[in-house]
Write a protein that holds these residues in place. Structure first.
Motif, PDB file in Angstrom:
ATOM      1  N   TYR A 181      -6.931  -9.007  -6.032  1.00  0.00           N
ATOM      2  CA  TYR A 181      -7.726 -10.008  -6.749  1.00  0.00           C
ATOM      3  C   TYR A 181      -7.568  -9.863  -8.252  1.00  0.00           C
ATOM      4  O   TYR A 181      -7.557 -10.856  -8.986  1.00  0.00           O
ATOM      5  CB  TYR A 181      -9.200  -9.882  -6.353  1.00  0.00           C
ATOM      6  N   HIS A 182      -7.418  -8.619  -8.717  1.00  0.00           N
ATOM      7  CA  HIS A 182      -7.292  -8.362 -10.152  1.00  0.00           C
ATOM      8  C   HIS A 182      -5.830  -8.212 -10.591  1.00  0.00           C
ATOM      9  O   HIS A 182      -5.544  -7.602 -11.617  1.00  0.00           O
ATOM     10  CB  HIS A 182      -8.095  -7.114 -10.525  1.00  0.00           C
ATOM     11  N   ASN A 183      -4.917  -8.751  -9.768  1.00  0.00           N
ATOM     12  CA  ASN A 183      -3.490  -8.830 -10.115  1.00  0.00           C
ATOM     13  C   ASN A 183      -2.816  -7.468 -10.283  1.00  0.00           C
ATOM     14  O   ASN A 183      -1.795  -7.359 -10.968  1.00  0.00           O
ATOM     15  CB  ASN A 183      -3.280  -9.668 -11.387  1.00  0.00           C
ATOM     16  N   GLN A 184      -3.359  -6.447  -9.657  1.00  0.00           N
ATOM     17  CA  GLN A 184      -2.716  -5.123  -9.653  1.00  0.00           C
ATOM     18  C   GLN A 184      -1.903  -5.021  -8.351  1.00  0.00           C
ATOM     19  O   GLN A 184      -2.252  -4.291  -7.416  1.00  0.00           O
ATOM     20  CB  GLN A 184      -3.775  -4.010  -9.734  1.00  0.00           C
ATOM     21  N   PHE A 185      -0.796  -5.770  -8.308  1.00  0.00           N
ATOM     22  CA  PHE A 185      -0.107  -5.972  -7.033  1.00  0.00           C
ATOM     23  C   PHE A 185       0.566  -4.707  -6.509  1.00  0.00           C
ATOM     24  O   PHE A 185       0.599  -4.474  -5.294  1.00  0.00           O
ATOM     25  CB  PHE A 185       0.919  -7.105  -7.178  1.00  0.00           C
ATOM     26  N   ASP A 186       1.129  -3.881  -7.394  1.00  0.00           N
ATOM     27  CA  ASP A 186       1.770  -2.643  -6.937  1.00  0.00           C
ATOM     28  C   ASP A 186       0.760  -1.725  -6.253  1.00  0.00           C
ATOM     29  O   ASP A 186       1.043  -1.143  -5.193  1.00  0.00           O
ATOM     30  CB  ASP A 186       2.430  -1.917  -8.114  1.00  0.00           C
ATOM     31  N   LEU A 187      -0.433  -1.583  -6.858  1.00  0.00           N
ATOM     32  CA  LEU A 187      -1.477  -0.757  -6.247  1.00  0.00           C
ATOM     33  C   LEU A 187      -1.958  -1.385  -4.936  1.00  0.00           C
ATOM     34  O   LEU A 187      -2.251  -0.673  -3.970  1.00  0.00           O
ATOM     35  CB  LEU A 187      -2.645  -0.584  -7.214  1.00  0.00           C
ATOM     36  N   ALA A 188      -2.048  -2.706  -4.916  1.00  0.00           N
ATOM     37  CA  ALA A 188      -2.464  -3.392  -3.679  1.00  0.00           C
ATOM     38  C   ALA A 188      -1.473  -3.110  -2.557  1.00  0.00           C
ATOM     39  O   ALA A 188      -1.867  -2.784  -1.424  1.00  0.00           O
ATOM     40  CB  ALA A 188      -2.574  -4.896  -3.929  1.00  0.00           C
ATOM     41  N   ILE A 189      -0.175  -3.210  -2.864  1.00  0.00           N
ATOM     42  CA  ILE A 189       0.861  -2.961  -1.857  1.00  0.00           C
ATOM     43  C   ILE A 189       0.778  -1.527  -1.338  1.00  0.00           C
ATOM     44  O   ILE A 189       0.846  -1.278  -0.124  1.00  0.00           O
ATOM     45  CB  ILE A 189       2.254  -3.253  -2.457  1.00  0.00           C
ATOM     46  N   PHE A 459      -8.098   0.226 -19.158  1.00  0.00           N
ATOM     47  CA  PHE A 459      -8.431  -0.173 -17.792  1.00  0.00           C
ATOM     48  C   PHE A 459      -7.436   0.420 -16.791  1.00  0.00           C
ATOM     49  O   PHE A 459      -7.821   0.942 -15.742  1.00  0.00           O
ATOM     50  CB  PHE A 459      -8.414  -1.703 -17.708  1.00  0.00           C
ATOM     51  N   ASN A 460      -6.150   0.381 -17.149  1.00  0.00           N
ATOM     52  CA  ASN A 460      -5.131   0.939 -16.253  1.00  0.00           C
ATOM     53  C   ASN A 460      -5.302   2.445 -16.075  1.00  0.00           C
ATOM     54  O   ASN A 460      -5.094   2.988 -14.986  1.00  0.00           O
ATOM     55  CB  ASN A 460      -3.728   0.630 -16.792  1.00  0.00           C
ATOM     56  N   ARG A 461      -5.690   3.122 -17.176  1.00  0.00           N
ATOM     57  CA  ARG A 461      -5.919   4.568 -17.058  1.00  0.00           C
ATOM     58  C   ARG A 461      -7.099   4.857 -16.122  1.00  0.00           C
ATOM     59  O   ARG A 461      -7.043   5.766 -15.293  1.00  0.00           O
ATOM     60  CB  ARG A 461      -6.176   5.161 -18.442  1.00  0.00           C
ATOM     61  N   GLU A 462      -8.157   4.065 -16.287  1.00  0.00           N
ATOM     62  CA  GLU A 462      -9.325   4.272 -15.433  1.00  0.00           C
ATOM     63  C   GLU A 462      -8.985   3.984 -13.969  1.00  0.00           C
ATOM     64  O   GLU A 462      -9.407   4.716 -13.071  1.00  0.00           O
ATOM     65  CB  GLU A 462     -10.470   3.372 -15.898  1.00  0.00           C
ATOM     66  N   ILE A 463      -8.233   2.911 -13.765  1.00  0.00           N
ATOM     67  CA  ILE A 463      -7.838   2.564 -12.400  1.00  0.00           C
ATOM     68  C   ILE A 463      -6.979   3.683 -11.804  1.00  0.00           C
ATOM     69  O   ILE A 463      -7.139   4.069 -10.635  1.00  0.00           O
ATOM     70  CB  ILE A 463      -7.076   1.229 -12.377  1.00  0.00           C
ATOM     71  N   SER A 464      -6.045   4.206 -12.592  1.00  0.00           N
ATOM     72  CA  SER A 464      -5.182   5.284 -12.104  1.00  0.00           C
ATOM     73  C   SER A 464      -5.998   6.515 -11.728  1.00  0.00           C
ATOM     74  O   SER A 464      -5.734   7.180 -10.723  1.00  0.00           O
ATOM     75  CB  SER A 464      -4.145   5.648 -13.179  1.00  0.00           C
ATOM     76  N   THR A 465      -7.024   6.806 -12.557  1.00  0.00           N
ATOM     77  CA  THR A 465      -7.883   7.961 -12.257  1.00  0.00           C
ATOM     78  C   THR A 465      -8.617   7.757 -10.938  1.00  0.00           C
ATOM     79  O   THR A 465      -8.681   8.664 -10.098  1.00  0.00           O
ATOM     80  CB  THR A 465      -8.903   8.165 -13.401  1.00  0.00           C
ATOM     81  N   LYS A 466      -9.175   6.564 -10.760  1.00  0.00           N
ATOM     82  CA  LYS A 466      -9.907   6.294  -9.528  1.00  0.00           C
ATOM     83  C   LYS A 466      -8.976   6.299  -8.318  1.00  0.00           C
ATOM     84  O   LYS A 466      -9.321   6.816  -7.251  1.00  0.00           O
ATOM     85  CB  LYS A 466     -10.630   4.942  -9.634  1.00  0.00           C
ATOM     86  N   GLN A 467      -7.758   5.738  -8.497  1.00  0.00           N
ATOM     87  CA  GLN A 467      -6.799   5.742  -7.398  1.00  0.00           C
ATOM     88  C   GLN A 467      -6.381   7.172  -7.058  1.00  0.00           C
ATOM     89  O   GLN A 467      -6.214   7.523  -5.890  1.00  0.00           O
ATOM     90  CB  GLN A 467      -5.565   4.902  -7.769  1.00  0.00           C
ATOM     91  N   SER A 468      -6.243   8.014  -8.087  1.00  0.00           N
ATOM     92  CA  SER A 468      -5.886   9.418  -7.843  1.00  0.00           C
ATOM     93  C   SER A 468      -6.994  10.123  -7.077  1.00  0.00           C
ATOM     94  O   SER A 468      -6.727  10.953  -6.203  1.00  0.00           O
ATOM     95  CB  SER A 468      -5.635  10.129  -9.177  1.00  0.00           C
ATOM     96  N   ARG A 469      -8.233   9.788  -7.413  1.00  0.00           N
ATOM     97  CA  ARG A 469      -9.350  10.399  -6.697  1.00  0.00           C
ATOM     98  C   ARG A 469      -9.323  10.009  -5.226  1.00  0.00           C
ATOM     99  O   ARG A 469      -9.522  10.848  -4.342  1.00  0.00           O
ATOM    100  CB  ARG A 469     -10.669   9.955  -7.336  1.00  0.00           C
TER     101      ARG A 469
END
Length: 742
Positions: A181-189, A459-469
């Protein structure tokens, strides 16, 4: 140990020097912050029965569970509070004062049915909480991505170290939808793939294909969707979505024909199941595909369908479709139709309640339909027709509305276009003023863009941190699962070792059975091959008819013609053709009725007698009680022996000879066929032959012997042949055939 423990340790060690300077008792503080590894066990107090699956944690994020022996190990700091949670007993707490082992003894512990029921209820509560977290994540998906991801993280943590893979897949799928939804397609995939690895579902597969399409990765989208074409239990909506995504895929790949075919398939399913929104979408996409393929008539027809269908949907959807068709008119330079349609859109949009525009930092999403964008496009259509006076009011409205909505992009474009219009009209003062306003908007937009880039990076750094968690939670779960599986495997190995000898015995028995089957099939294959070879050999031998008969028969016809005996030549040719046709008809058969063979022999002997009427007479005798129809014989088996009697015995005799053919029944299953002639005999005939005739004879008689040998091999000694001299002085020849019924 979790990564939070490491962070805590680093923080404590980093702060220790500061504490030593500003506080007294630094040694005491250092002792408090020193980490130790605590080991222990959880068992029943009365029976010392180990309790597995107990969650052991501290108040700083450390976490582990007891193994099958009820044992655990965890790294904590002195002063931490250890918490022991399990559905089997009330929660226990213990403050760590040293590195001594901490053993927990539970009173009244037993694995009765009531405890198991309580455990099940607790697990059900966890599942309920897991779904509640996912519901919260969905509600925040559009407005607060960070909160949404936090809720999904909690839903995964709720599953524990050995969480259900189906529920884990639901969490990962929800996370992929948030990213998409937030256009982060690589993370979505990535998350959709992880979800499919945990639990493969059609819904997640379709979502993965949509993410690939959004990322313009059409090849992977096709590979993801193709397996779903074989799935038969898709619900109608999923079927429509499958065909729609395949259509989008082939549109992206440039195969418009195939794309339209898939869109049509989806449209058929949508019509059958009355999925109205998809009917509108698919008509619109078919029109888009035809427009790409420069088939304007077809495109316009489908756009007409989509416009009619959109009128029955939400007003916003109708406006969206009108704008898409107006864009189509614009590309085809049909500006008047474009303007009329956009004015309708503008009227309908103004009648709608004004929603909150999706924007970040003053930059509205490019695909958002707003009144300022429609006004700007109407103005552009007028400018394309050099109607500057009509364009100016719409540009001014667009600028005012864009300024009101803080839509800097449209404000910039409309201001620049208005400056150009004033310049075209020759009003350079207004053109300059408007251009200066344009420069001001550009400067503001540049600043906003810089802020947006900065926010996007953060925002990307925060997203990466949450994804790493989340990845860390998943890895811990997999590690815990691996340890648990290892303990279970150890127990299974003990059981397997006891079964190994049985498996060896079973394997040997199975191997013997396989060997027996292989031997049987090899023998049967060998027999079938042998039969096939025999049939092929018989066919070859049957096809080798003695050419002397044909050649001599034609010579006889030639003699009749030379004597001007046309009637005899015609009669001979007619009978000869009848014989040849019968021979060819029977050439493919191993056996024919004896009655048919006798007819052929009688015709053959008649032909030979007509050629040599002064050389021999003949007689064919059939026994009184012989049932000719009950016996079968290989075709053309007797003819070569009769030919030998005529050509090599009777033809060379000075006086007229006699050929006798007699058929007698020896018993119910056997008949005897005797061919006798009073010719010159085999020895004298051999002496008279040329070398070429000897070769031909040996070849012809050799073929007969081979046929008899093959038939006897296939049919168990069905035919027997015996040749002898008729008289003691060597004159005459006698051939005796013995033929069995079966």
């Amino acid at each position: 140990m979790t990564k939070y423990t490491y962070i805590l340790i680093l923080f404590l060690f980093g702060c220790s020097p500061l504490f030593s300077q500003i506080q007294r008792g630094a040694d005491k503080v250092s002792e408090i912050n020193r980490t130790v590894e605590i080991r222990g066990s959880v068992q029943g107090k009365e029976n010392f029965e180990p309790i597995s699956g107990v969650e052991v944690s501290n108040d700083r994020g450390g976490y582990t569970i007891t193994d099958a022996q009820g044992e655990y190990r965890i790294r904590v700091a002195l002063g931490d509070e250890l918490i022991f949670r399990s559905p089997e007993f009330e929660t226990k707490r213990y403050v760590v004062k040293s590195d001594e082992n901490v053993d927990v003894r539970v009173e009244g512990y037993s694995k009765d049915s009531s405890v198991r029921s309580k455990s099940k209820m607790l697990r059900d509560d966890k599942i309920s909480m897991h779904q509640a977290y996912l519901d919260s994540a969905t509600s925040y998906k559009k407005n607060d991505i960070e909160k949404s991801i936090d809720f999904i993280t909690q839903s995964i943590a709720q599953l524990g170290k050995r969480g259900n893979k189906k529920e884990l897949a639901l969490s990962l799928t929800a996370l992929g939808e948030v990213y998409q939804y937030h256009n982060q397609f690589d993370l979505a995939i990535t998350n959709f793939k992880d979800a499919l690895e945990a639990n493969k579902t059609s819904k997640t597969t379709l979502l993965l294909s949509s993410a690939y399409l959004s990322n313009k990765d059409f090849k992977n989208a096709e590979e993801t969707l193709n397996p779903l074409l074989k799935v038969k239990n898709l619900v109608p909506f999923q079927q429509v979505q499958l065909y729609e995504n395949l259509g989008d895929t082939f549109t992206g790949l440039g195969n418009i024909t195939k794309a339209v075919d898939f869109y049509d398939e989806g449209l058929t399913v949508a019509k059958k199941n009355q999925i109205t929104p998809k009917m509108t979408d698919l008509n619109s996409k078919i029109a888009d595909a035809y427009a790409i393929d420069d088939k304007s008539i077809e495109a316009e027809g489908y756009y007409g369908n989509s416009l009619k269908l959109a009128e029955n949907e939400a007003p916003k959807r109708a406006v969206q479709e009108k704008e898409k068709v107006a864009d189509f008119y614009n590309k085809k330079s049909r500006y008047e139709e474009e303007i009329q349609l956009r004015k309708k859109s503008l009227t309908e949009l103004n009648n709608l309640p004004r929603p909150a525009v999706e924007k970040q930092s003053g930059i509205i999403n490019a695909d958002t339909i707003t009144t300022q964008r429609i006004n700007y496009k109407i103005a552009n259509a007028y400018i394309a027709q050099d109607k500057y006076e009509q364009a100016i009011p719409y540009l001014e409205k667009s600028i005012v509305e864009a300024d009101s909505d803080d839509d800097l992009i449209v404000q910039k474009d409309a201001t620049r276009k208005l400056s150009e219009v004033y310049e075209y009209r020759g009003d350079f003062t207004k053109a300059l003023e408007t251009y200066q306003a344009y420069v001001s908007v550009v400067d503001t937009l540049y600043i906003r863009k810089e802020q947006e880039i900065s926010r996007a990076a953060r925002f990307n750094r925060e997203i990466s941190t949450k994804q790493s968690r989340i990845s860390g939670l998943e890895q811990e779960r997999e590690l815990s699962q691996s340890k648990y599986d290892l303990a279970v495997t150890g127990q299974q190995l003990i059981q397997e070792s006891n079964k190994r000898q049985q498996w060896v015995i079973y394997s040997l028995i199975f191997g013997l059975i396989l060997m027996g089957l292989a031997t049987f099939f090899f023998y049967r294959s060998n027999q079938q091959q042998k039969l096939a070879n025999n049939l092929l050999a018989l066919k070859s031998l049957r096809s080798q008819m003695n050419p002397h008969f044909i050649f001599n028969a034609l010579n006889s016809v030639n003699n009749y013609i030379a004597k001007s005996d046309e009637r005899s030549a015609n009669r001979y040719l007619s009978e000869f053709s009848t014989l040849m046709r019968s021979v060819l008809e029977n050439s493919e058969e191993d056996f024919i009725p004896l009655s048919k063979e006798l007819e052929l022999l009688e015709l053959y002997v008649k032909l030979e007698h007509s050629r040599f009427p002064d050389k021999f007479d003949y007689k064919i005798t059939i026994g009184e009680h012989l049932d000719v129809g009950a016996f079968q014989i290989p075709p053309m088996l007797l003819q070569p022996y009769i030919e030998n009697s005529i050509w090599h015995g009777l033809r060379y005799k000075e006086e007229k000879g006699f050929l006798n053919i007699e058929l007698l029944q020896k018993d119910k299953e056997t008949i005897e066929i005797t061919i006798t002639d009073d010719g010159i005999g085999r020895k004298k005939s051999t002496a008279l032959k040329t070398m070429n005739q000897k070769k031909q004879k040996s070849k012809g008689m050799g073929n007969i012997k081979k046929r008899v040998a093959i038939l006897n091999d296939m049919y168990k000694d069905k035919v027997d042949v015996y040749i002898s001299d008729l008289e003691a002085d060597g004159t005459g020849t006698k051939v005796v055939f013995t033929l069995k019924k079966d």
